[in-house]
Design a protein around this motif. Structure first.
Motif, PDB file in Angstrom:
ATOM      1  N   SER A 144      24.691 -32.032  10.744  1.00  0.00           N
ATOM      2  CA  SER A 144      23.683 -32.818  10.028  1.00  0.00           C
ATOM      3  C   SER A 144      22.591 -33.377  10.933  1.00  0.00           C
ATOM      4  N   ALA A 145      22.893 -33.530  12.227  1.00  0.00           N
ATOM      5  CA  ALA A 145      21.893 -34.052  13.166  1.00  0.00           C
ATOM      6  C   ALA A 145      21.288 -32.945  14.016  1.00  0.00           C
ATOM      7  N   GLY A 146      21.475 -31.718  13.609  1.00  0.00           N
ATOM      8  CA  GLY A 146      21.018 -30.586  14.410  1.00  0.00           C
ATOM      9  C   GLY A 146      22.212 -29.882  15.024  1.00  0.00           C
ATOM     10  N   GLY A 147      21.977 -29.089  16.035  1.00  0.00           N
ATOM     11  CA  GLY A 147      23.068 -28.347  16.661  1.00  0.00           C
ATOM     12  C   GLY A 147      22.954 -26.867  16.367  1.00  0.00           C
ATOM     13  N   ASP A 148      23.465 -26.078  17.288  1.00  0.00           N
ATOM     14  CA  ASP A 148      23.399 -24.625  17.148  1.00  0.00           C
ATOM     15  C   ASP A 148      24.634 -24.052  16.457  1.00  0.00           C
ATOM     16  N   TYR A 149      25.749 -24.784  16.562  1.00  0.00           N
ATOM     17  CA  TYR A 149      27.025 -24.221  16.120  1.00  0.00           C
ATOM     18  C   TYR A 149      28.022 -25.361  15.993  1.00  0.00           C
ATOM     19  N   ALA A 150      28.949 -25.224  15.054  1.00  0.00           N
ATOM     20  CA  ALA A 150      30.037 -26.196  14.915  1.00  0.00           C
ATOM     21  C   ALA A 150      31.304 -25.469  14.502  1.00  0.00           C
ATOM     22  N   ASP A 151      32.446 -25.994  14.927  1.00  0.00           N
ATOM     23  CA  ASP A 151      33.716 -25.424  14.470  1.00  0.00           C
ATOM     24  C   ASP A 151      34.770 -26.498  14.313  1.00  0.00           C
ATOM     25  N   LEU A 152      35.750 -26.179  13.476  1.00  0.00           N
ATOM     26  CA  LEU A 152      36.913 -27.022  13.226  1.00  0.00           C
ATOM     27  C   LEU A 152      38.132 -26.279  13.742  1.00  0.00           C
ATOM     28  N   TYR A 153      38.986 -26.984  14.479  1.00  0.00           N
ATOM     29  CA  TYR A 153      40.197 -26.378  15.017  1.00  0.00           C
ATOM     30  C   TYR A 153      41.384 -27.202  14.529  1.00  0.00           C
ATOM     31  N   PHE A 154      42.107 -26.672  13.529  1.00  0.00           N
ATOM     32  CA  PHE A 154      43.293 -27.335  12.996  1.00  0.00           C
ATOM     33  C   PHE A 154      44.527 -26.797  13.721  1.00  0.00           C
ATOM     34  N   GLU A 155      45.448 -27.702  14.031  1.00  0.00           N
ATOM     35  CA  GLU A 155      46.639 -27.302  14.779  1.00  0.00           C
ATOM     36  C   GLU A 155      47.851 -28.087  14.308  1.00  0.00           C
ATOM     37  N   SER A 183      53.356 -32.271  16.085  1.00  0.00           N
ATOM     38  CA  SER A 183      52.001 -32.752  16.354  1.00  0.00           C
ATOM     39  C   SER A 183      51.045 -32.049  15.405  1.00  0.00           C
ATOM     40  N   VAL A 184      50.208 -32.811  14.724  1.00  0.00           N
ATOM     41  CA  VAL A 184      49.236 -32.254  13.787  1.00  0.00           C
ATOM     42  C   VAL A 184      47.891 -32.916  14.016  1.00  0.00           C
ATOM     43  N   GLY A 185      46.831 -32.143  14.009  1.00  0.00           N
ATOM     44  CA  GLY A 185      45.512 -32.730  14.174  1.00  0.00           C
ATOM     45  C   GLY A 185      44.402 -31.712  14.059  1.00  0.00           C
ATOM     46  N   CYS A 186      43.179 -32.195  14.236  1.00  0.00           N
ATOM     47  CA  CYS A 186      41.996 -31.337  14.152  1.00  0.00           C
ATOM     48  C   CYS A 186      40.990 -31.767  15.202  1.00  0.00           C
ATOM     49  N   GLY A 187      40.424 -30.796  15.901  1.00  0.00           N
ATOM     50  CA  GLY A 187      39.328 -31.032  16.826  1.00  0.00           C
ATOM     51  C   GLY A 187      38.044 -30.465  16.236  1.00  0.00           C
ATOM     52  N   ILE A 188      36.944 -31.231  16.313  1.00  0.00           N
ATOM     53  CA  ILE A 188      35.666 -30.812  15.746  1.00  0.00           C
ATOM     54  C   ILE A 188      34.633 -30.762  16.862  1.00  0.00           C
ATOM     55  N   ARG A 189      33.983 -29.621  16.985  1.00  0.00           N
ATOM     56  CA  ARG A 189      33.030 -29.402  18.077  1.00  0.00           C
ATOM     57  C   ARG A 189      31.650 -29.099  17.518  1.00  0.00           C
ATOM     58  N   VAL A 190      30.632 -29.654  18.165  1.00  0.00           N
ATOM     59  CA  VAL A 190      29.242 -29.317  17.884  1.00  0.00           C
ATOM     60  C   VAL A 190      28.601 -28.893  19.196  1.00  0.00           C
ATOM     61  N   VAL A 191      27.933 -27.750  19.175  1.00  0.00           N
ATOM     62  CA  VAL A 191      27.250 -27.242  20.362  1.00  0.00           C
ATOM     63  C   VAL A 191      25.744 -27.297  20.134  1.00  0.00           C
ATOM     64  N   SER A 192      25.040 -27.878  21.082  1.00  0.00           N
ATOM     65  CA  SER A 192      23.575 -27.936  21.035  1.00  0.00           C
ATOM     66  C   SER A 192      23.057 -27.538  22.403  1.00  0.00           C
ATOM     67  N   GLY A 193      22.556 -26.308  22.514  1.00  0.00           N
ATOM     68  CA  GLY A 193      22.145 -25.812  23.822  1.00  0.00           C
ATOM     69  C   GLY A 193      23.362 -25.670  24.717  1.00  0.00           C
ATOM     70  N   GLU A 194      23.326 -26.338  25.871  1.00  0.00           N
ATOM     71  CA  GLU A 194      24.467 -26.304  26.784  1.00  0.00           C
ATOM     72  C   GLU A 194      25.349 -27.537  26.621  1.00  0.00           C
ATOM     73  N   ARG A 195      24.993 -28.409  25.691  1.00  0.00           N
ATOM     74  CA  ARG A 195      25.759 -29.632  25.484  1.00  0.00           C
ATOM     75  C   ARG A 195      26.800 -29.440  24.384  1.00  0.00           C
ATOM     76  N   THR A 196      27.917 -30.134  24.540  1.00  0.00           N
ATOM     77  CA  THR A 196      28.985 -30.065  23.548  1.00  0.00           C
ATOM     78  C   THR A 196      29.401 -31.465  23.134  1.00  0.00           C
ATOM     79  N   GLY A 197      29.439 -31.700  21.834  1.00  0.00           N
ATOM     80  CA  GLY A 197      30.000 -32.925  21.286  1.00  0.00           C
ATOM     81  C   GLY A 197      31.366 -32.623  20.707  1.00  0.00           C
ATOM     82  N   TYR A 198      32.328 -33.501  20.965  1.00  0.00           N
ATOM     83  CA  TYR A 198      33.689 -33.207  20.522  1.00  0.00           C
ATOM     84  C   TYR A 198      34.376 -34.484  20.048  1.00  0.00           C
ATOM     85  N   ALA A 199      35.088 -34.378  18.947  1.00  0.00           N
ATOM     86  CA  ALA A 199      35.892 -35.475  18.430  1.00  0.00           C
ATOM     87  C   ALA A 199      37.151 -34.890  17.817  1.00  0.00           C
ATOM     88  N   TYR A 200      38.240 -35.663  17.818  1.00  0.00           N
ATOM     89  CA  TYR A 200      39.475 -35.166  17.209  1.00  0.00           C
ATOM     90  C   TYR A 200      40.182 -36.286  16.474  1.00  0.00           C
TER      91      TYR A 200
END
Length: 481
Positions: free
Chosen positions: A32-43, A65-82
């Motif tokens: 929603s704030a921009g970014g080139d790519y995003a993914d969800l990783y459920f485990e 153990s159960v959880g999800c990691g969410i990644r946003v890539v913008s250029g060479e920068r990566t935002g990550y939250a889980y």
């Protein structure tokens, strides 16, 4: 023979209450704030760990153990939250947190997922060790304890452990990726201490893979690993101090491939080369090893510890030729490095868990067979070292320099393997060392299934291997003559 691939996605939808609509909403928030790519990783991971020491069960645990990691890539920068809470509110909040790395209008809009099922199944899911009763697993390490103690009266201490897990993953991404897998993994380890009047020695052994409990019968039984650990410890009691200096070194088949993994493999991961920090950066097409050396990374080997049907970005794994006849052919790449470098994605994006971002990692990395007979390789050495097994090691990715300690090694004298030695270390430079490979055996072997690779604080299971190999020159560290 490949096994028909089951529908791994049903677990996340039916058991964890997820939906494609929720995933699409999360990806929309992530971008929603921009970014080139995003993914969800459920485990979701269920695991067992057992340990025995002094013939007593000292540790026993099971966990989920159960959880999800969410990644946003913008250029060479990566935002990550889980998050370990898979409710819609917490997932959307994590997506908004990851989105903070980007700014501006969304560069990519969700247009639905591609429903491609995993094209292969390299390991069993039904009947994996995780399904077995804990008492059956405990019997394995009790058998190992008994066998090690029975090997020799000089064995004074034995520790044995069994660990397994069943890891379910699902990857949903803004590029349409929608893929899942269920990955079993098991490992049995044995550690012993041997003592006599003069010295103390240690020995370790173990094995496993993506296997059922039947794997630990027959040739790969607890007794096999216990005897191997005890043998190496007893051998060290009678070993002489390793000589020091530059000399020919023969590496045995199998686990010595860990030297290849550390000294060369990490340097061929694309992120190091993209950043220019690898000794191999910018060298594709150049001679980096002896013409006898061909190195591959192969994630497609059934039941192997390092094999995976797909990587942790939802890409099919493959066999990648890294070095062919001494010429550097390519790097191991994930989605980010592939996009930034304009190189093929080799399906090498791996991560330790949903807490971590993916990065290029090895799977099963080994040197291919040559034409030489192992016995001829030994006969060709007047005086040198035969290194059969290794303990710890260190490598500097930026220059390729490495130091490895040999846990089992022998002198070669007049073309014959003679006395065992202790305290031997191999010191060298990965790219340089491979140029001194003069003979490669026809006895390729992979390790028993114990390898764990560390990088940037993350650990993943891997495999290593090589045939018998002669290096004409290598520096050996030791305290003997």
């Amino acid at each position: 023979m490949t096994i028909p691939a089951p529908d791994h996605k049903r677990y996340f939808i039916e058991k964890l209450g997820l939906s494609e609509r929720l995933m699409e909403r999360c990806l929309g928030e992530a971008l929603s704030a921009g970014g080139d790519y995003a993914d969800l990783y459920f485990e979701s991971v269920t695991s067992t760990s057992l340990g025995i020491d002094e013939s007593l069960v000292k540790s026993a645990s099971q966990g989920i153990s159960v959880g999800c990691g969410i990644r946003v890539v913008s250029g060479e920068r990566t935002g990550y939250a889980y998050t370990d809470d898979l409710s819609s509110d917490r997932l959307l909040r994590a997506a908004r947190t990851a989105a903070l790395i980007a700014s501006g209008p969304a560069k990519e809009l969700m247009s639905g997922f591609r429903h491609a099922e995993t094209p292969k199944s390299l390991y069993p899911v039904a009947g994996a060790t995780n399904d077995a009763e804990i008492a059956e697993k405990l019997k394995l390490i009790q058998r190992a304890d008994a066998a090690a103690r029975a090997y020799d009266t000089r064995i004074t201490q034995v520790r044995a452990g069994f660990n397994d897990e069943l890891r379910r993953i699902l990857v949903a991404a803004s590029d349409g990726t929608f893929a899942s897998d269920t990955q079993p993994l098991a490992r049995l380890n044995v550690f012993v201490i041997a003592k006599d009047a003069l010295s103390t020695a240690r020995g370790t052994s173990g094995g496993g893979g993506r296997v059922t409990l039947d794997f630990f019968e027959g040739d790969k039984s607890p007794e096999h690993f216990a005897r191997e650990a005890a043998r190496t410890a007893i051998l060290q009691l009678g070993a002489i101090d390793a000589p020091a200096g530059e000399m020919p070194v023969v590496l045995g088949p199998g686990w010595p491939g860990v030297l290849l993994h550390e000294a060369v493999g990490h340097g061929l991961e694309a992120d190091f080369n993209r950043k220019g920090t690898s000794a191999f950066a910018g060298m594709i097409g150049q001679q980096v090893a002896s013409s006898k050396v061909t190195v591959v990374d192969n994630g497609l080997m059934p039941n192997r510890r390092g094999s995976i049907n797909m990587d942790d970005e939802g890409n099919p794994t493959q066999e990648t030729v890294l070095i062919e006849n001494g010429i550097l052919k390519g790097y191991l790449s994930d989605k980010l490095s592939s996009r930034l470098m304009g190189t093929p994605n080799t399906g090498s994006g791996r991560r330790e868990s949903y807490h971590h971002i993916p990065m290029p990692r090895m799977t099963n990395t080994y040197m291919l067979n040559g034409d030489d007979m192992p016995e001829d390789i030994i006969k060709s050495v007047k005086r040198g070292l035969y290194a059969v097994n290794f303990g710890g090691g260190q490598v500097d990715i930026t220059n390729g320099k490495f130091v490895f300690s040999a846990s089992e090694a022998y002198l070669i004298e007049d073309g014959k393997v003679t006395r065992p030695v202790k305290g031997a270390t191999l010191i060298g430079n990965g790219p340089e060392a491979l140029k001194y490979v003069s003979m490669v055996g026809n006895d390729l072997a992979l390790d028993e299934g114990i390898g764990t690779c560390g990088k940037a604080g993350q650990s993943v299971p891997v495999g290593v291997g090589m045939p018998t190999v002669k290096l004409d020159r290598m520096t050996v560290g030791g305290t003997g003559q």
